[in-house]
Design a protein around this motif. Structure first.
Motif, PDB file in Angstrom:
ATOM      1  N   LEU A  83       0.838  -1.203   0.000  1.00 54.86           N
ATOM      2  CA  LEU A  83       0.000   0.000   0.000  1.00 54.86           C
ATOM      3  C   LEU A  83       0.873   1.253   0.000  1.00 54.86           C
ATOM      4  CD1 LEU A  83      -2.776  -0.945   2.596  1.00 54.86           C
ATOM      5  CD2 LEU A  83      -2.941  -0.969   0.104  1.00 54.86           C
ATOM      6  N   GLN A 143     -11.412  -2.107   8.644  1.00 56.41           N
ATOM      7  CA  GLN A 143     -11.621  -1.872   7.214  1.00 56.41           C
ATOM      8  C   GLN A 143     -12.454  -2.944   6.539  1.00 56.41           C
ATOM      9  OE1 GLN A 143     -10.344   0.915   5.701  1.00 56.41           O
ATOM     10  NE2 GLN A 143      -9.402   1.589   7.593  1.00 56.41           N
ATOM     11  N   PHE A 153     -15.993  -4.226   4.667  1.00 58.63           N
ATOM     12  CA  PHE A 153     -16.868  -3.576   3.691  1.00 58.63           C
ATOM     13  C   PHE A 153     -18.228  -3.383   4.354  1.00 58.63           C
ATOM     14  CE2 PHE A 153     -13.702  -5.972   1.329  1.00 58.63           C
ATOM     15  CZ  PHE A 153     -13.127  -4.936   0.598  1.00 58.63           C
ATOM     16  N   LYS A 159     -20.976  -1.791   3.748  1.00 61.36           N
ATOM     17  CA  LYS A 159     -22.269  -1.818   3.060  1.00 61.36           C
ATOM     18  C   LYS A 159     -22.572  -3.178   2.454  1.00 61.36           C
ATOM     19  CE  LYS A 159     -21.102   2.076   1.176  1.00 61.36           C
ATOM     20  NZ  LYS A 159     -20.965   2.985   0.035  1.00 61.36           N
ATOM     21  N   MET A 160     -21.639  -4.116   2.607  1.00 60.11           N
ATOM     22  CA  MET A 160     -21.863  -5.442   2.035  1.00 60.11           C
ATOM     23  C   MET A 160     -22.170  -6.428   3.179  1.00 60.11           C
ATOM     24  SD  MET A 160     -18.835  -5.143  -0.795  1.00 60.11           S
ATOM     25  CE  MET A 160     -19.341  -6.379  -1.960  1.00 60.11           C
ATOM     26  N   LEU A 172     -15.082 -11.926  -0.481  1.00 56.73           N
ATOM     27  CA  LEU A 172     -14.036 -11.034  -0.988  1.00 56.73           C
ATOM     28  C   LEU A 172     -12.670 -11.434  -0.433  1.00 56.73           C
ATOM     29  CD1 LEU A 172     -16.000  -7.705  -0.952  1.00 56.73           C
ATOM     30  CD2 LEU A 172     -14.754  -8.599  -2.928  1.00 56.73           C
ATOM     31  N   TYR A 194     -11.177 -13.778  -2.698  1.00 54.20           N
ATOM     32  CA  TYR A 194     -11.270 -13.275  -4.077  1.00 54.20           C
ATOM     33  C   TYR A 194     -10.304 -13.955  -5.039  1.00 54.20           C
ATOM     34  CZ  TYR A 194     -11.749  -9.881  -7.857  1.00 54.20           C
ATOM     35  OH  TYR A 194     -11.990  -9.278  -9.058  1.00 54.20           O
ATOM     36  N   MET A 228     -18.833  -7.783  -7.872  1.00 56.45           N
ATOM     37  CA  MET A 228     -18.566  -7.771  -6.441  1.00 56.45           C
ATOM     38  C   MET A 228     -17.315  -6.922  -6.167  1.00 56.45           C
ATOM     39  SD  MET A 228     -18.688 -10.913  -3.755  1.00 56.45           S
ATOM     40  CE  MET A 228     -17.126 -11.698  -3.969  1.00 56.45           C
ATOM     41  N   ALA A 229     -16.317  -7.064  -7.040  1.00 54.84           N
ATOM     42  CA  ALA A 229     -15.090  -6.270  -6.878  1.00 54.84           C
ATOM     43  C   ALA A 229     -15.406  -4.782  -7.009  1.00 54.84           C
ATOM     44  CB  ALA A 229     -14.050  -6.693  -7.909  1.00 54.84           C
ATOM     45  N   ARG A 277     -18.265  -3.287  -6.290  1.00 54.49           N
ATOM     46  CA  ARG A 277     -18.946  -2.832  -5.080  1.00 54.49           C
ATOM     47  C   ARG A 277     -17.954  -2.696  -3.930  1.00 54.49           C
ATOM     48  NH1 ARG A 277     -22.996  -6.497  -3.262  1.00 54.49           N
ATOM     49  NH2 ARG A 277     -22.143  -8.043  -4.678  1.00 54.49           N
ATOM     50  N   ALA A 278     -17.018  -3.657  -3.861  1.00 56.62           N
ATOM     51  CA  ALA A 278     -16.007  -3.592  -2.796  1.00 56.62           C
ATOM     52  C   ALA A 278     -15.173  -2.316  -2.942  1.00 56.62           C
ATOM     53  CB  ALA A 278     -15.112  -4.821  -2.839  1.00 56.62           C
ATOM     54  N   SER A 314     -15.988   0.481  -4.285  1.00 59.03           N
ATOM     55  CA  SER A 314     -16.679   1.712  -3.949  1.00 59.03           C
ATOM     56  C   SER A 314     -16.991   1.762  -2.455  1.00 59.03           C
ATOM     57  CB  SER A 314     -17.908   1.917  -4.834  1.00 59.03           C
ATOM     58  OG  SER A 314     -19.026   1.340  -4.271  1.00 59.03           O
ATOM     59  N   ASP A 315     -16.972   0.611  -1.786  1.00 60.79           N
ATOM     60  CA  ASP A 315     -17.164   0.581  -0.336  1.00 60.79           C
ATOM     61  C   ASP A 315     -15.873   0.984   0.378  1.00 60.79           C
ATOM     62  OD1 ASP A 315     -17.604  -0.275   2.384  1.00 60.79           O
ATOM     63  OD2 ASP A 315     -19.178  -1.596   1.669  1.00 60.79           O
ATOM     64  N   ASN A 316     -14.759   0.424  -0.036  1.00 66.82           N
ATOM     65  CA  ASN A 316     -13.488   0.681   0.651  1.00 66.82           C
ATOM     66  C   ASN A 316     -12.336   0.305  -0.279  1.00 66.82           C
ATOM     67  OD1 ASN A 316     -11.208   0.639   2.332  1.00 66.82           O
ATOM     68  ND2 ASN A 316     -12.462   0.158   4.119  1.00 66.82           N
ATOM     69  N   ASN A 345      -9.006   0.892  -0.264  1.00 68.78           N
ATOM     70  CA  ASN A 345      -7.776   0.309   0.279  1.00 68.78           C
ATOM     71  C   ASN A 345      -7.963  -1.133   0.721  1.00 68.78           C
ATOM     72  OD1 ASN A 345      -5.423   1.809   0.111  1.00 68.78           O
ATOM     73  ND2 ASN A 345      -6.147   3.254   1.659  1.00 68.78           N
ATOM     74  N   ALA A 346      -9.095  -1.402   1.379  1.00 66.34           N
ATOM     75  CA  ALA A 346      -9.353  -2.775   1.793  1.00 66.34           C
ATOM     76  C   ALA A 346      -9.472  -3.678   0.564  1.00 66.34           C
ATOM     77  CB  ALA A 346     -10.616  -2.845   2.639  1.00 66.34           C
ATOM     78  N   SER A 347      -9.989  -3.131  -0.544  1.00 62.03           N
ATOM     79  CA  SER A 347     -10.118  -3.934  -1.758  1.00 62.03           C
ATOM     80  C   SER A 347      -8.746  -4.386  -2.261  1.00 62.03           C
ATOM     81  CB  SER A 347     -10.810  -3.134  -2.857  1.00 62.03           C
ATOM     82  OG  SER A 347     -12.073  -2.734  -2.427  1.00 62.03           O
ATOM     83  N   GLU A 377     -23.819   6.814   4.835  1.00 61.04           N
ATOM     84  CA  GLU A 377     -22.864   5.738   4.604  1.00 61.04           C
ATOM     85  C   GLU A 377     -22.287   5.768   3.202  1.00 61.04           C
ATOM     86  OE1 GLU A 377     -22.152   2.419   6.516  1.00 61.04           O
ATOM     87  OE2 GLU A 377     -22.078   4.134   7.847  1.00 61.04           O
ATOM     88  N   GLY A 378     -23.039   6.424   2.280  1.00 64.21           N
ATOM     89  CA  GLY A 378     -22.595   6.466   0.889  1.00 64.21           C
ATOM     90  C   GLY A 378     -21.240   7.114   0.741  1.00 64.21           C
TER      91      GLY A 378
END
Lengths: 235, 299
Positions: A50, A86, A88, A90-91, A99, A102, B170-171, B173-174, B176-178, B180-182, B295-296
């Motif tokens: 990162l 960290q 997600f 909203k999921m 995920l 993944y 799914m990726a 959505r992930a 747009s949710d977060n 760095n975590a993605s 939350e958006g």
């Protein structure tokens, strides 16, 4: 398994890590301890790609990963449970866990890991279709660790897993780490909770303002008068 | 009774316009959701698509369906090029930098199109079989309108399935949710961003064709205002939410046409202003948009 050689990292033109070197052997649990702002999180973020290193190298299983991008580092087996969880939010819990898997292709491995996570954290199984943001802090931490386990880690990086948790939750998290250790998962644990971290780990490094000032077996460090004074709050 | 029929006709016109806003807004919202980038150049991609169709159809006589396909391909290529050249190098520089960069891209594209094609308005005629009118009750719809409704409907359904059910969805959505975590899940975020830009640009090209077919004229600035309105639609519905973008698109389209149709002619010139005022009014009551939540925003 992981070898960090003379790593330095700059953040907004200020060097926050000064040529540090560390090693982690396979199956080992190593703790990285230090005060707020010492650079512990920076170490983890640089390992997982990162942040970019200014100089030095990071070798994982003999391969240079210093300049690799995060997704390739994850693919090589380093999984990072970040500070502040960290997840997600909203999921759903299930999607969070998926995920985590993944990059996993082998369905039987994914299934096995799901079962492992459910046996470690039964609460996640009960709340599978609930939005992750509705979980309590402790449950979110469990989800973050569970999600990481679905990535089938060879090396698990844990950033302050006890932060913001109640004492009971902290104990639960540490007992989970204990059982992961017994399974032979290699771990690098960053903690402010120095006493717990030294209790559970095999070896430890102490980081002060971007320099490693002390390293050794955790059982030895826990007795060290300087460590006691600075990090264990004792005398 | 006449008044009511007129109201109905304007509503249907609003649906036409709204469906165009909806699919542009979806592209807008998708990119915004992941990068927090307000891409002012999004509407100009629409113009690029339309001019591609014009050149291929009039100069080379290529059949329409081939030109539509090619215009989508070219719009995607231009969209991806802008991402690579104007946005990616600035990704760590903050949202203001990319916002300004997108304005620059927009102005650049408008002027480039003016240099190549002259700033003049041009006629844009669809083949006769597409502009033939069908009368359903009191409402007249061209073949193109019917195809547009069907296309928008199918596009929105396919898109929502892709986003809900597939791995790349799914990726997205992930991300747009977060974001760095993605990265820490092993998601190649550049691939996800490129996918979002590609989908957005392709949809923009299609919506350009729909608009040009409806108004029968095109000009180098034609994409900018609809692009802005699509952005408003996305904000109105709740930015980052795709169903919000669709809802916002239809609300804006219908409101705009009702305003244009029901107000005295002196006022109809203010229809753009009306759209922006409507946005402000809605945001006063629901600051995160109709379907948006606090939350958006990314924490």
């Amino acid at each position: 398994m992981l070898e960090i050689n003379k790593l330095s990292v700059k953040y907004d033109n200020i060097r926050v890590l000064h040529y540090i070197s560390m090693q982690i052997r396979k199956g080992e649990m190593v703790a990285l301890i230090g005060a707020n702002g010492a650079g512990k999180t920076t170490v983890l973020r640089t390992i997982s790609g990162l942040l970019k290193a200014e100089s030095g190298e990071i070798l994982f299983e003999g391969k240079d990963i210093t300049k690799m991008s995060s997704h390739n580092i994850v693919a090589s087996g380093i999984i990072h449970v970040p500070e502040g969880r960290q997840i997600f939010t909203k999921m759903t819990i299930e999607e969070n866990l998926k995920l985590g898997a993944y990059l996993q292709r082998d369905r039987s491995v994914i299934k096995r890991n799901f079962e492992k996570v459910f046996s470690l954290f039964p609460i996640l199984k009960q709340r599978l279709h609930q939005q992750a943001g509705t979980l309590s802090g402790g449950e979110q931490q469990m989800l973050a660790i569970g999600r990481a386990l679905l990535g089938n880690p060879k090396l698990l990086l844990l950033d302050e897993p006890s932060m913001g948790l109640s004492p009971i939750m902290t104990q639960q998290v540490f007992s989970v780490l204990e059982s992961l250790k017994k399974e032979g998962i290699t771990m690098l644990l960053v903690e402010q909770n120095a006493y717990e971290a030294l209790e559970i780990s095999d070896r430890a490094y102490i980081l002060e303002t971007g320099n490693i000032t002390l390293e050794g077996r955790s059982s030895g460090l826990i007795q060290d008068p300087n460590v006691k004074k600075a990090y264990l709050g004792g005398d | 009774m006449d008044g009511f029929i007129y109201f109905l006709i304007q509503s249907v016109n609003g649906l036409k316009l709204g469906s165009v806003y909806a699919i542009v807004a979806v592209g807008y919202s998708m990119v915004y959701g992941i990068l927090r980038l307000i891409n002012f150049a999004h509407g100009d991609i629409m113009t690029v698509g339309v001019y591609t169709i014009l050149v291929l159809m009039t100069a080379f006589g290529v059949p329409l369906w081939v030109t539509v396909l090619l215009s989508v391909v070219i719009a995607i290529a231009v969209g991806l090029a802008t991402e690579r050249i104007a946005y990616r190098p600035l990704r760590t520089a903050g949202e203001e930098a990319t916002l300004i960069s997108s304005l620059a891209v927009s102005i650049f594209m408008q002027n480039l199109i003016m240099m190549i094609f002259s700033p003049q308005r041009r006629a844009f005629h669809l083949p006769e079989y597409l502009s033939r009118l069908h009368t359903i009750g009191f409402i007249k719809l061209s073949t193109m309108n019917i195809i547009t409704f069907a296309a928008v409907f199918i596009i929105l359904i396919v898109l929502s399935l892709v986003i809900k059910k597939t791995r790349i969805g799914m990726a997205m959505r992930a991300c747009s949710d977060n974001l760095n975590a993605s990265k820490l899940m092993g998601i190649n975020i550049n691939a996800v961003i490129v996918t979002a830009f590609a989908i957005g640009s392709g949809l923009a090209a299609l919506s350009g064709l729909m608009l040009a077919g409806e108004y029968k004229t095109i000009d180098p600035l034609m994409g900018f205002v609809p692009g802005l309105k699509a952005f408003c639609a996305a904000v109105l519905g709740g930015i980052g939410s795709l169903s919000g973008a669709v809802l916002g698109g239809f609300i804006l389209g219908i409101a705009e046409m009702l305003f244009a149709g029901l107000m005295p002619t002196d006022f109809t010139a203010y229809r753009d202003a009306f759209v922006f005022v409507l946005l402000i009014l809605v945001l006063l009551v629901r600051p995160y948009g109709i379907l948006g939540s606090k939350e958006g925003g990314r924490s």
